[in-house]
Design a protein around this motif. Structure first.
Motif, PDB file in Angstrom:
ATOM      1  N   GLU A 391       0.809  -1.217   0.000  1.00 51.77           N
ATOM      2  CA  GLU A 391       0.000   0.000   0.000  1.00 51.77           C
ATOM      3  C   GLU A 391       0.844   1.270   0.000  1.00 51.77           C
ATOM      4  O   GLU A 391       0.386   2.320  -0.456  1.00 51.77           O
ATOM      5  N   ASN A 392       2.075   1.184   0.475  1.00 46.04           N
ATOM      6  CA  ASN A 392       2.932   2.365   0.481  1.00 46.04           C
ATOM      7  C   ASN A 392       3.549   2.659  -0.889  1.00 46.04           C
ATOM      8  O   ASN A 392       4.144   3.716  -1.087  1.00 46.04           O
ATOM      9  N   CYS A 393       3.421   1.690  -1.801  1.00 47.58           N
ATOM     10  CA  CYS A 393       3.953   1.854  -3.157  1.00 47.58           C
ATOM     11  C   CYS A 393       2.848   2.200  -4.154  1.00 47.58           C
ATOM     12  O   CYS A 393       3.011   3.093  -4.989  1.00 47.58           O
ATOM     13  N   ASN A 395      -1.732   2.176  -4.190  1.00 48.19           N
ATOM     14  CA  ASN A 395      -2.898   1.905  -3.345  1.00 48.19           C
ATOM     15  C   ASN A 395      -4.192   2.081  -4.116  1.00 48.19           C
ATOM     16  O   ASN A 395      -4.192   2.421  -5.309  1.00 48.19           O
ATOM     17  N   ASN A 418       8.419   5.983   1.820  1.00 49.51           N
ATOM     18  CA  ASN A 418       7.706   4.914   2.524  1.00 49.51           C
ATOM     19  C   ASN A 418       7.712   3.584   1.757  1.00 49.51           C
ATOM     20  O   ASN A 418       7.162   2.597   2.230  1.00 49.51           O
ATOM     21  N   CYS A 419       8.296   3.606   0.575  1.00 52.03           N
ATOM     22  CA  CYS A 419       8.384   2.401  -0.270  1.00 52.03           C
ATOM     23  C   CYS A 419       9.808   2.343  -0.820  1.00 52.03           C
ATOM     24  O   CYS A 419      10.059   2.682  -1.975  1.00 52.03           O
TER      25      CYS A 419
END
Length: 420
Positions: A391-393, A395, A418-419
């Protein structure tokens, strides 16, 4: 004796001459064999055309007689009679006349088309086929694999699956899906972008999956949407595509018309052809309509592009499970993350390259998400769910209501703080 030596000397000289000449004309026996395979494969794919059209994007579109297209090389289709129109076409509740004025104002009125149209059209009783080149085949891992997907490219949003089952094989998804049902088709409007693809062997796409069977062995899948795939097409243009398989991508099926199977009847739309115009961040949004449905009379699975282009069909005989119905439908985005094994995520974008929460005009969307039921009617799916690998890459955020019906925003930039 002298004559014999003369003959021996002449023979030796001849052998040496041949040995010297061979490397200059044929680099190696392996390359010669490879070139022969390439020429044979090109002959199989590029059928004699009645007319050829040069597209501004560099493509050559061959207008091939409808009965000479690659589909009929399939053993199951040798005596197949072309069905020139579906027996039934499901009616959508989201026709253009029923859109609210607010929604109409949000969307650009210009139709999406293909670039090759500016230089001509194919004549009656022909179909447009994008010509395959030697360079296309050179980019493939093997000639026989050209036009085929990786076996592990299907989303598996099952709760029983380990959370990292998909990231291990390099394919990542952000999708909406409905499962454990009986479905006879699916439809959606998908806005069209040009995502950045970092590596030549990666791709980014948005599509509909119509699925039946088991994910691991005999999966049947019919797919259509848009994609950016440098390895397949040799550029970064956004292109219309289809795909099918009847054995979980192991040996059957391919993109577009790069193998036998899909029967095209339309002379205006080329599968694999680039599409325009494209959506712009914070500005005009353009979308395509994709409809896949099963003809209740003949049993074939039909493809419609936009509101007026019926492209062709996948004959029912190609499939096992899908010869009856589909058990799962998926809508959404997919990317290849070829760098995942090195510990650093790709920067290949999905959709617009922006996360779902950015919403209208900024994120990619699917709207008017529908399924075809047993009465050949389009309806809103029940029990829709969403799924993403990381989900951080990338979503996905879903919604429902108004003229958009069931919809979702999706996408992302790939690598970010975050990714990693």
């Amino acid at each position: 004796m002298e004559a014999n030596w003369t003959r021996v000397g002449f023979f030796f000289a001849l052998v040496m001459t041949v040995a010297i000449l061979i490397p200059s004309s044929v680099v190696s026996a392996g390359n010669a064999f490879s070139d022969l395979k390439i020429r044979t494969h090109l002959k199989r794919l590029n059928r004699p055309a009645l007319k050829s059209i040069k597209s501004p994007d560099g493509d050559i579109i061959d207008c091939v007689p409808i009965t000479d297209q690659p589909a009929f090389s399939h053993p199951l289709l040798i005596n197949h009679t072309v069905q020139m129109r579906p027996s039934f076409n499901p009616e959508s509740v989201f026709s253009e006349s029923k859109l609210s004025s607010k929604t109409k104002n949000q969307q650009h009125s210009k139709d999406i088309n293909q670039l090759w149209h500016v230089n001509g059209k194919c004549p009656q009783n022909t179909v447009p086929i994008r010509r395959t080149t030697k360079q296309d085949l050179y980019r493939a891992s093997a000639v026989e694999n050209y036009g085929m997907k990786n076996q592990k490219s299907i989303p598996k949003p099952k709760s029983s699956e380990p959370p990292n089952v998909l990231t291990q094989n390099g394919h990542q998804h952000a999708i909406m899906y409905v499962e454990d049902g009986v479905f006879y088709g699916a439809k959606a409007k998908i806005n069209v972008w040009k995502p950045n693809v970092e590596m030549p062997n990666e791709f980014s796409l948005a599509q509909i999956w119509v699925l039946g069977g088991n994910f691991n062995s005999d999966l049947n899948s019919i797919e259509a949407g848009w994609q950016v795939s440098p390895q397949l097409y040799g550029d970064t243009r956004t292109r219309l595509f289809t795909y099918w398989t009847s054995d979980a991508y192991q040996g059957t099926g391919c993109y577009n018309l790069l193998c036998s199977g899909f029967v095209q009847i339309n002379r205006e739309i080329a599968m694999g052809g680039s599409i325009s115009p494209l959506s712009n961040y914070g500005n005009s949004q353009y979308d395509i309509t994709i409809l896949i449905w099963k003809d209740p009379k003949e049993g074939h699975w039909w493809l419609q592009f936009g509101e007026k282009y019926i492209i062709g069909y996948w004959p029912a005989s190609l499939f096992s499970y899908l010869s009856e119905s589909a058990s799962m439908i998926e809508w959404g985005g997919e990317v290849v993350n070829s760098q995942s094994e090195e510990g650093q995520h790709t920067t290949t974008q999905m959709g617009s390259g922006r996360f779902a929460e950015e919403g209208w005009g900024k994120a990619g969307y699917f709207k008017n998400v529908q399924v075809v039921d047993g009465s050949n009617e389009l309806r809103n799916p029940e029990n829709l769910q969403v799924f993403t690998d990381q989900e951080n890459c990338y979503n996905v955020k879903s919604g429902n209501g108004g003229s958009w019906g069931s919809y979702f925003y999706y996408g992302g930039p790939g690598r970010n703080p975050n990714c990693p």
